[in-house]
Scaffold this active site. Structure first.
Site, PDB file in Angstrom:
ATOM      1  CE  LYS A 270      -0.825  29.930 -12.259  1.00  0.00           C
ATOM      2  NZ  LYS A 270      -1.788  30.455 -11.250  1.00  0.00           N
TER       3      LYS A 270
ATOM      4  N   GLY B  65      -3.010  19.039 -10.206  1.00  0.00           N
ATOM      5  CA  GLY B  65      -4.336  19.640 -10.168  1.00  0.00           C
ATOM      6  C   GLY B  65      -5.334  18.846 -10.979  1.00  0.00           C
ATOM      7  CB  SER B  66      -8.512  19.904 -12.475  1.00  0.00           C
ATOM      8  OG  SER B  66      -8.139  20.946 -13.369  1.00  0.00           O
TER       9      SER B  66
ATOM     10  N   GLY C  96      -7.109  21.399 -16.164  1.00  0.00           N
ATOM     11  CA  GLY C  96      -5.963  22.307 -16.070  1.00  0.00           C
ATOM     12  C   GLY C  96      -4.697  21.701 -16.629  1.00  0.00           C
ATOM     13  N   GLY C  97      -4.403  20.456 -16.259  1.00  0.00           N
ATOM     14  CA  GLY C  97      -3.195  19.808 -16.743  1.00  0.00           C
ATOM     15  C   GLY C  97      -3.208  19.586 -18.240  1.00  0.00           C
TER      16      GLY C  97
ATOM     17  CD  GLU D 104      -1.537  13.972  -8.996  1.00  0.00           C
ATOM     18  OE1 GLU D 104      -2.724  13.958  -9.384  1.00  0.00           O
ATOM     19  OE2 GLU D 104      -1.188  14.355  -7.875  1.00  0.00           O
TER      20      GLU D 104
ATOM     21  CB  CYS E 125      -4.409  13.505  -6.143  1.00  0.00           C
ATOM     22  SG  CYS E 125      -2.813  13.270  -5.342  1.00  0.00           S
TER      23      CYS E 125
ATOM     24  CD  GLU F  98     -10.079  13.479  -8.825  1.00  0.00           C
ATOM     25  OE1 GLU F  98      -9.465  13.459  -7.743  1.00  0.00           O
ATOM     26  OE2 GLU F  98      -9.636  14.034  -9.853  1.00  0.00           O
TER      27      GLU F  98
END
Length: 492
Positions: A150, A207-208, A211-212, A231, A268, A359
């Site tokens: 995606k 990503g964030s 989201g994860g 991650e 990251c 973060e």
């Protein structure tokens, strides 16, 4: 310009991927490697055109993107080399002992086999290395799995160009068409449909945390749960020891100003927490770091959404009790620019306030000032899992910090001494992942050939005649890792 995939298109892509899996899982390591190398060749053949598109979409400079593309192609070829050599599948032969009493022992042979189609979500901050043909697709192809990507909506045209390069490689090497599928989706529904599709065997995400974790929760709710290798970022704490600061505070301040603000803090592994013990050394470091930060040129962040999130989170931290601004850039900045800045807080306030532990994705770092080593240990005890932790110390410091190092090592996937966490070397020994919430499964990393092990499972064959075994498990295979013959173990 690019339309979100609908449910019919997603189903067709997943069905094609599964059909390709039934064929590709039997492909030899040499043929898989040839395809993966061809992907790298085709990405390089895109030339400057893809760099120019990526610059426009991400605001990243040409030098950064050119280096990232080089890293991506190196990663592809590195995985191809390991796949071609073959021993990574950990073939193990445990031969029969028919005369064993009271029961005979059967012949059992074991190897790692691919699990099925892998859905990969492109990352916003790495349009090449963690996106369409980045490490997750490379690892999946190496493992024997088709990939459905995606594209990230922040760089859809770049993703489309790389996707076309992958498709050329498929054609040139005669691989099944469904080995790579590419869809667009700016909304959550596309990602949800991909994760929930019954043919999806695993998910790769960078990503964030939000989201994860959302993808992880979806995958766990399926009738057949699947692994999500996400991650999800990290504050990457840096622990400054006293003798090092007394001797080289200015040097480390300059080094860390660059690490905090490189690519506008959109790595990251950016050091978001700096933890030291109050004293002249920490004061010198803080003042020198502040002086460096004031001179950092602001630049546009990856897209307006990231810029807005950065400013919101930065403001949230700066308005917390007892947080003081040490410095921010003295140069003019625009609405979508990052604001290079550093703040400070006492260890007691940090420990008491979980809002300070999160973060801030962008060019910002928080200095945590401890009264003594005991407070530094208390800070460690209140930190969550991290991608990296760094220790800055001399031999004198380290001789007194054995217990501290042991505690820090429990937090992270990579422990760094006297360096910076930014800059992730692509090599077999690299670990890019860490205990939750840095990633959803700290046993695995997403850099280097070991990343393939996320997308395989062990399969044992019992009492099979040699001619029916996979080539990797046949008696004559020179790459068998462990072999037991007549009751004696030997390593080949």
């Amino acid at each position: 310009m690019f339309q979100d995939a609908n449910t019919t298109q997603i189903d067709q892509a997943m069905q094609r991927a599964y059909a390709a899996f039934l064929q590709y899982r039997h492909t030899s390591g040499k043929d898989k490697a040839a395809f993966i190398r061809a992907v790298a060749d085709e990405i390089e053949a895109l030339g400057e055109a893809v760099i120019e598109v990526a610059m426009r979409e991400t605001h990243l400079p040409a030098a950064r993107l050119t280096g990232e593309r080089g890293r991506t192609c190196f990663q592809l070829r590195n995985i191809a080399d390991v796949v071609a050599e073959g021993s990574w599948i950990e073939a193990t032969i445990d031969t029969a002992l028919p005369e064993r009493q009271p029961l005979p022992k059967p012949d059992i042979r074991n190897m790692l086999v691919p699990i099925g189609p892998v859905v990969v979500f492109g990352a916003s901050n790495f349009p090449f290395a963690y996106s369409t043909a980045g490490v997750d697709p490379a690892a999946a192809w190496g493992a024997g799995c088709p990939v459905v990507v995606k594209a990230h909506p922040a760089h859809p045209e770049t993703s489309e160009m790389v996707a076309n390069a992958v498709k050329k490689a498929i054609t040139k090497t005669g691989m099944p068409e469904g080995l790579f599928e590419h869809v667009h989706g700016a909304g959550f529904e596309v990602g949800k449909a991909l994760v929930l599709h019954p043919k999806t065997a695993a998910v790769g995400f960078t990503g964030s945390f939000a989201g994860g974790k959302a993808l992880f929760d979806l995958a766990a709710q399926r009738p057949v749960p699947i692994p999500v290798f996400a991650e999800m970022g990290s504050t990457n704490p840096v622990f400054l020891l006293e003798d090092a600061l007394e001797k080289e505070a200015d040097k480390y301040a300059k080094l860390y100003a660059g690490s905090i603000t490189g690519s506008m803090g959109q790595f990251c592994t950016k050091p978001g927490l700096i933890i030291g013990i109050e004293g002249q050394g920490l004061d010198t470091f803080s003042n020198a770091l502040a002086a460096e930060i004031r001179q950092i040129q602001p630049a546009a962040m990856l897209h307006s959404g990231i810029a807005k999130a950065f400013r919101t989170k930065r403001t949230d931290v700066l308005t917390q009790e007892s947080v003081a601004v040490e410095a921010e850039t003295s140069l003019a900045y625009g609405e979508e620019d990052g604001i290079p800045s550093v703040a400070s807080v006492t260890a007691a306030q940090f420990v008491a306030n979980p809002a300070l532990h999160q973060e801030v994705f962008g060019p910002f770092s928080l200095i945590v000032k401890c009264k003594n080593a005991g407070e530094m240990q208390e800070v460690i005890d209140h930190l969550e899992g991290q991608l990296t932790c760094t220790v800055i110390g001399t031999e004198q410091d380290l001789s007194k910090a054995v217990d501290l190092l042991s505690s820090i090592s429990l937090l992270c996937g990579r422990l760094i001494l006297n360096g910076v966490p930014t800059g992730v070397e692509v090599c077999a020994a690299m670990q890019h992942g860490g205990p939750y919430p840095a990633s959803t499964d700290g046993r695995f990393g997403s850099v280097g050939p070991h990343a393939m092990k996320r997308f395989v499972r062990p399969l044992a064959f019992q009492n099979f005649p040699n001619h029916l075994l996979p080539d990797e498990l046949k008696a004559e295979n020179p790459l068998v890792i462990w072999r037991m013959v007549n009751g004696n173990w030997g390593k080949d």
